[in-house]
Structure formats: structure tokens, C-alpha cells
Design a protein around this motif. Structure first.
Motif, short mmCIF file in Angstrom:
data_model
loop_
_atom_site.label_atom_id
_atom_site.label_comp_id
_atom_site.label_asym_id
_atom_site.label_seq_id
_atom_site.Cartn_x
_atom_site.Cartn_y
_atom_site.Cartn_z
N GLU A 1 -1.13 -7.64 18.08
CA GLU A 1 -0.57 -6.29 18.07
C GLU A 1 -0.64 -5.66 19.46
O GLU A 1 0.32 -5.02 19.90
CB GLU A 1 -1.33 -5.42 17.07
CG GLU A 1 -1.04 -5.75 15.63
CD GLU A 1 -1.92 -4.98 14.67
OE1 GLU A 1 -2.77 -4.18 15.14
OE2 GLU A 1 -1.78 -5.16 13.46
N THR B 1 8.49 3.48 14.39
CA THR B 1 8.56 2.56 13.24
C THR B 1 7.53 1.44 13.38
O THR B 1 6.80 1.12 12.43
CB THR B 1 9.96 1.96 13.13
OG1 THR B 1 10.92 3.02 13.06
CG2 THR B 1 10.09 1.08 11.91
N PHE B 2 7.45 0.86 14.56
CA PHE B 2 6.49 -0.22 14.80
C PHE B 2 5.06 0.28 14.63
O PHE B 2 4.23 -0.38 13.98
CB PHE B 2 6.72 -0.80 16.19
CG PHE B 2 5.83 -1.96 16.52
CD1 PHE B 2 5.95 -3.15 15.84
CD2 PHE B 2 4.87 -1.85 17.51
CE1 PHE B 2 5.13 -4.23 16.13
CE2 PHE B 2 4.05 -2.92 17.82
CZ PHE B 2 4.18 -4.10 17.12
N LEU C 1 4.03 2.86 12.89
CA LEU C 1 3.78 3.18 11.48
C LEU C 1 3.48 1.92 10.66
O LEU C 1 2.60 1.93 9.80
CB LEU C 1 4.97 3.93 10.88
CG LEU C 1 5.02 5.42 11.20
CD1 LEU C 1 6.31 6.03 10.66
CD2 LEU C 1 3.82 6.15 10.64
N ILE C 2 4.20 0.84 10.95
CA ILE C 2 3.93 -0.43 10.25
C ILE C 2 2.52 -0.91 10.58
O ILE C 2 1.77 -1.34 9.69
CB ILE C 2 4.98 -1.49 10.62
CG1 ILE C 2 6.33 -1.11 10.02
CG2 ILE C 2 4.56 -2.88 10.17
CD1 ILE C 2 7.48 -1.96 10.50
N LEU C 3 2.12 -0.80 11.85
CA LEU C 3 0.77 -1.22 12.23
C LEU C 3 -0.30 -0.33 11.58
O LEU C 3 -1.34 -0.82 11.11
CB LEU C 3 0.61 -1.19 13.75
CG LEU C 3 1.42 -2.22 14.53
CD1 LEU C 3 1.14 -2.08 16.02
CD2 LEU C 3 1.10 -3.62 14.08
N MET D 1 0.03 1.37 8.77
CA MET D 1 -0.01 1.07 7.33
C MET D 1 -0.78 -0.22 7.06
O MET D 1 -1.54 -0.32 6.09
CB MET D 1 1.42 0.97 6.78
CG MET D 1 2.09 2.32 6.65
SD MET D 1 3.86 2.30 6.20
CE MET D 1 4.11 0.82 5.32
N GLY D 2 -0.61 -1.23 7.92
CA GLY D 2 -1.36 -2.47 7.78
C GLY D 2 -2.85 -2.25 7.98
O GLY D 2 -3.69 -2.80 7.25
N HIS E 1 -4.19 -0.55 4.91
CA HIS E 1 -4.31 -1.51 3.81
C HIS E 1 -5.56 -2.38 3.97
O HIS E 1 -6.28 -2.62 2.99
CB HIS E 1 -3.05 -2.38 3.73
CG HIS E 1 -3.11 -3.43 2.66
ND1 HIS E 1 -3.05 -3.11 1.33
CD2 HIS E 1 -3.26 -4.77 2.73
CE1 HIS E 1 -3.15 -4.22 0.61
NE2 HIS E 1 -3.28 -5.25 1.45
#
Length: 117
Positions: free
Chosen positions: A70, A95-96, A98-100, A102-103, A106
Motif C-alpha cells: 500500500e 477512492t483509493f 477509501l478502499i484502503l 475500509m480494508g 475490516h
């Protein structure tokens, strides 16, 4: 033509002399067990293959690898900002990220980041 041939021969002679000198100076023992044995991730290959392995250590290593990748993907974002459209760059970056995030959430929610238990 003759000069390049002479230079090539001199280079070949110097390289051959260096390799010969390396073979003479280097100390090689055929009986050296550590160097002649295969290396398999720190495990002794002659012992049982069913030795216990820490799964928690493996998960920490995988998470570290993911975070390392990352960071490698985040580093080129700043230099590309100068060369691209700011609105498109901002949309892609958010966007990138936010995906990181969210991961990461999680992994945190599943307890993968809690390696003390």
C-alpha cells in the motif's frame, strides 16, 4: 579495428586474472555442513515436516506485506498530481484511500490487528 581488438584482449586478460585470483584466494571447504545444506526458511530440512508453526506470526507477516505494498502504491501519488487533472487525481486518490481505509477497518473489526491475545 586493431585498437579495439587489443583493448578487448586486455579486458579479457584482466578479467581472467581476477577470476583466477579469486579462485586462489577464496577458501572453500567441501566438509562445511552449513554451506552445503539446503536452506528452507530457517527450518532444518532433516527434521520432521510436521513441526508446529506460529500462525499468528504468519498473519503478521502477511499484514506487513499488504501495508508495504500500500505504501509503494501511495508514494507515486504526489508526483502524478502535478502532471494530471486535479479533479480526476482527487477522485482517484480519495477512492483509493477509501478502499484502503475500509480494508483496514475490516482487518481491525475481525481482530487481525490484535496480535497480543
Amino acid at each position: 579495428m586493431m585498437m579495439s581488438t587489443i583493448m578487448m584482449m586486455i579486458t579479457l586478460i584482466i578479467a581472467s586474472m581476477m577470476m583466477l585470483l579469486n579462485m586462489i584466494i577464496s577458501k572453500k571447504l567441501i566438509q562445511d555442513r552449513e554451506k552445503s545444506s539446503p536452506f528452507e526458511c530457517g527450518f532444518d530440512p532433516k527434521s520432521s515436516s510436521r513441526t508446529p508453526f506460529s500462525l499468528k506470526f504468519f498473519l503478521i507477516a502477511v499484514i506487513f506485506l499488504i501495508f508495504d505494498i500500500e505504501i509503494a502504491l501511495l508514494l507515486p501519488m504526489i508526483p502524478t498530481m502535478i502532471m494530471s487533472n486535479i479533479n480526476q487525481w482527487m477522485l482517484t486518490s480519495i477512492t483509493f484511500l477509501l478502499i484502503l481505509i475500509m480494508g483496514l477497518y475490516h482487518e481491525w473489526n475481525q481482530g487481525a490487528l490484535n496480535w497480543t491475545k
